[in-house]
Design an enzyme around this catalytic site. Sequence first.
Site, PDB file in Angstrom:
ATOM      1  N   GLY A 176       0.784  -1.238  -0.034  1.00 40.05           N
ATOM      2  CA  GLY A 176      -0.081   0.229   0.000  1.00 40.05           C
ATOM      3  C   GLY A 176       0.920   1.191  -0.105  1.00 40.05           C
ATOM      4  O   GLY A 176       0.675   2.381  -0.447  1.00 40.05           O
ATOM      5  N   ASN A 177       2.068   1.162   0.812  1.00 42.21           N
ATOM      6  CA  ASN A 177       3.014   2.225   0.612  1.00 42.21           C
ATOM      7  C   ASN A 177       3.663   2.345  -0.669  1.00 42.21           C
ATOM      8  O   ASN A 177       4.294   3.691  -0.872  1.00 42.21           O
ATOM      9  CB  ASN A 177       3.869   2.211   1.753  1.00 42.21           C
ATOM     10  CG  ASN A 177       3.195   2.124   3.266  1.00 42.21           C
ATOM     11  OD1 ASN A 177       2.732   3.329   3.743  1.00 42.21           O
ATOM     12  ND2 ASN A 177       3.345   1.245   4.232  1.00 42.21           N
ATOM     13  N   LYS A 223      -0.348  -1.315  13.268  1.00 40.21           N
ATOM     14  CA  LYS A 223      -0.359  -1.294  11.774  1.00 40.21           C
ATOM     15  C   LYS A 223      -0.533   0.017  11.315  1.00 40.21           C
ATOM     16  O   LYS A 223      -1.489   0.858  11.727  1.00 40.21           O
ATOM     17  CB  LYS A 223      -1.533  -2.039  11.510  1.00 40.21           C
ATOM     18  CG  LYS A 223      -1.879  -1.944  10.082  1.00 40.21           C
ATOM     19  CD  LYS A 223      -1.209  -2.898   8.859  1.00 40.21           C
ATOM     20  CE  LYS A 223      -1.324  -2.509   7.588  1.00 40.21           C
ATOM     21  NZ  LYS A 223      -0.215  -2.948   6.793  1.00 40.21           N
ATOM     22  N   LYS A 267      -1.140  -7.228   4.941  1.00 36.48           N
ATOM     23  CA  LYS A 267      -1.439  -7.890   3.611  1.00 36.48           C
ATOM     24  C   LYS A 267      -0.421  -8.843   3.202  1.00 36.48           C
ATOM     25  O   LYS A 267      -0.551  -9.995   2.474  1.00 36.48           O
ATOM     26  CB  LYS A 267      -1.693  -6.929   2.319  1.00 36.48           C
ATOM     27  CG  LYS A 267      -0.194  -6.015   2.004  1.00 36.48           C
ATOM     28  CD  LYS A 267       0.278  -6.303   0.905  1.00 36.48           C
ATOM     29  CE  LYS A 267       1.808  -5.865   0.723  1.00 36.48           C
ATOM     30  NZ  LYS A 267       2.427  -5.459   1.702  1.00 36.48           N
ATOM     31  N   LYS A 317       7.070  -8.837   5.839  1.00 37.28           N
ATOM     32  CA  LYS A 317       7.371  -9.399   4.435  1.00 37.28           C
ATOM     33  C   LYS A 317       8.128 -10.444   4.888  1.00 37.28           C
ATOM     34  O   LYS A 317       7.970 -11.723   3.923  1.00 37.28           O
ATOM     35  CB  LYS A 317       8.278  -8.373   3.610  1.00 37.28           C
ATOM     36  CG  LYS A 317       7.256  -7.239   3.334  1.00 37.28           C
ATOM     37  CD  LYS A 317       7.856  -6.243   2.527  1.00 37.28           C
ATOM     38  CE  LYS A 317       7.280  -4.926   2.502  1.00 37.28           C
ATOM     39  NZ  LYS A 317       5.879  -4.703   2.448  1.00 37.28           N
TER      40      LYS A 317
HETATM   41  P1  ADP Z   1       4.628  -1.817   1.849  1.00 42.13           P
HETATM   42  O1  ADP Z   1       3.543  -0.698   1.884  1.00 42.13           O
HETATM   43  O2  ADP Z   1       4.934  -2.145   0.307  1.00 42.13           O
HETATM   44  O3  ADP Z   1       4.154  -3.074   2.734  1.00 42.13           O
HETATM   45  P2  ADP Z   1       6.502  -0.996   3.929  1.00 42.13           P
HETATM   46  O4  ADP Z   1       6.685   0.399   4.169  1.00 42.13           O
HETATM   47  O5  ADP Z   1       5.790  -1.637   4.876  1.00 42.13           O
HETATM   48  O6  ADP Z   1       6.000  -1.017   2.443  1.00 42.13           O
HETATM   49  O7  ADP Z   1       7.960  -1.881   3.463  1.00 42.13           O
HETATM   50  C1  ADP Z   1       8.916  -1.256   2.935  1.00 42.13           C
HETATM   51  C2  ADP Z   1      10.060  -0.102   3.543  1.00 42.13           C
HETATM   52  O8  ADP Z   1      10.585  -1.188   4.422  1.00 42.13           O
HETATM   53  C3  ADP Z   1      11.108  -0.064   2.626  1.00 42.13           C
HETATM   54  O9  ADP Z   1      10.645   1.346   1.943  1.00 42.13           O
HETATM   55  C4  ADP Z   1      12.109   0.376   3.563  1.00 42.13           C
HETATM   56  O10 ADP Z   1      12.023   1.690   4.308  1.00 42.13           O
HETATM   57  C5  ADP Z   1      11.862  -0.364   4.716  1.00 42.13           C
HETATM   58  N1  ADP Z   1      12.836  -1.317   5.499  1.00 42.13           N
HETATM   59  C6  ADP Z   1      12.918  -1.506   6.502  1.00 42.13           C
HETATM   60  N2  ADP Z   1      13.880  -2.518   6.529  1.00 42.13           N
HETATM   61  C7  ADP Z   1      14.514  -3.329   5.289  1.00 42.13           C
HETATM   62  C8  ADP Z   1      15.422  -3.884   5.164  1.00 42.13           C
HETATM   63  N3  ADP Z   1      16.104  -4.549   5.867  1.00 42.13           N
HETATM   64  N4  ADP Z   1      15.712  -3.972   3.874  1.00 42.13           N
HETATM   65  C9  ADP Z   1      15.033  -3.122   2.888  1.00 42.13           C
HETATM   66  N5  ADP Z   1      13.893  -2.306   3.309  1.00 42.13           N
HETATM   67  C10 ADP Z   1      13.650  -2.237   4.529  1.00 42.13           C
HETATM   68 MG    MG Z   2       3.798  -2.913   5.010  1.00 37.64          MG
END
Ligand code: ADP
Ligand code: MG
Length: 319
Positions: A9-10, A121, A206, A264
């Site tokens: 979503g981000n 969340k 998600k 993730k």
């Molecule tokens: P989404 O909406 O895709 O779930 P998130 O913001 O929850 O996005 O997760 C993606 C973000 O995670 C990236 O933009 C980055 O800032 C952050 N991040 C945190 N830890 C890591 C890591 N170890 N490797 C890569 N990205 C990371």
């Molecule tokens: Mg996320």
Amino acid sequence: MLVVVALGGNAILQRGEPLECSVQRENIRTAARSIAKLAENHQVVLTHGNGPQVGLLALMNEAYSDVAPYPLDALGAQTQGMIGFMFEQELRNFMPDRKVCTVSTQTLVDPQDPAFSDPDKFVGPVYSKQQAEELLKKNPGWAIKADGKYFRRVVPSPMPSEILELPSLRHLLSSGDITVICGGGGGIPVKRINGKLEGVEAVIDKDRASRVLARDIGADALLILTDVAAVATQYGDPASQDIRLATPDKMDSFGFSAGSMGPKVEAANGFVRDGGKLSGIGSLEQAAEIIEGLAGTTIKAEVENEIQYYSSIEQAAGF
Ligand code: ADP
Ligand code: MG
């Protein structure tokens, strides 16, 4: 292969970007281009997040404060409709001869889940500290936490246990030629009380819901697409390395941020441990490359030396 693709979503509305329809449309178009390329060779089931969007709807609620606000399950349903529609339209534009179908999806949760007393969340836009304090005064029921250098509203995010539309989704997928969009925002959270379904005030992660979906439809691969090219060993640290390939156990040996990369990696590891062939985490622009192991981070049960990294040159070039 049957591939579940989970989109952030981000990534659809990036942190700090205005939460505007045209911005969302442009990001969805970029993602749809990448997914259409993947769908040339694989059957795709697309799921997506809704954190920024569901939080925005909650703020819009405030504008009509004479009545009780719409609860988060109803807002989640709205985001499935809006984001699903935009994805379906953009996918149809990239692959006019293919069948695409969006399914409104409900996800069962346990009403006793500890998440209800510990919201974590992130939803909606980002705020400065001062804005966050003002919002908390106006909405005493809200919780707000730091998200990197910003502040954001947090809501309960219970574990998904079952996707109610699973039998219908299996039916659709057995056709072999329909690209299905479902499970948006982790699914609309519902509980069963004395045999009857009711909505729940929550937003399901998600990534966790996509793992349940991928396992239960018997997918070969789970791709989690976001706004970074790969999983970094120590995100933000100059000594960090980008992971090319690793086993779930090796991935577990790093600590990843709870609100972002953590879920993730947890979902990607879980899918492989449940018997899935591979999971991939990477950029939403590189879906077709990630499934081939040419980009992003791949997680598999068997990996030579347990882990492999991208070279520093590949990292610098953003490969
Ligand atoms: P989404 O909406 O895709 O779930 P998130 O913001 O929850 O996005 O997760 C993606 C973000 O995670 C990236 O933009 C980055 O800032 C952050 N991040 C945190 N830890 C890591 C890591 N170890 N490797 C890569 N990205 C990371
Ligand atoms: Mg996320």
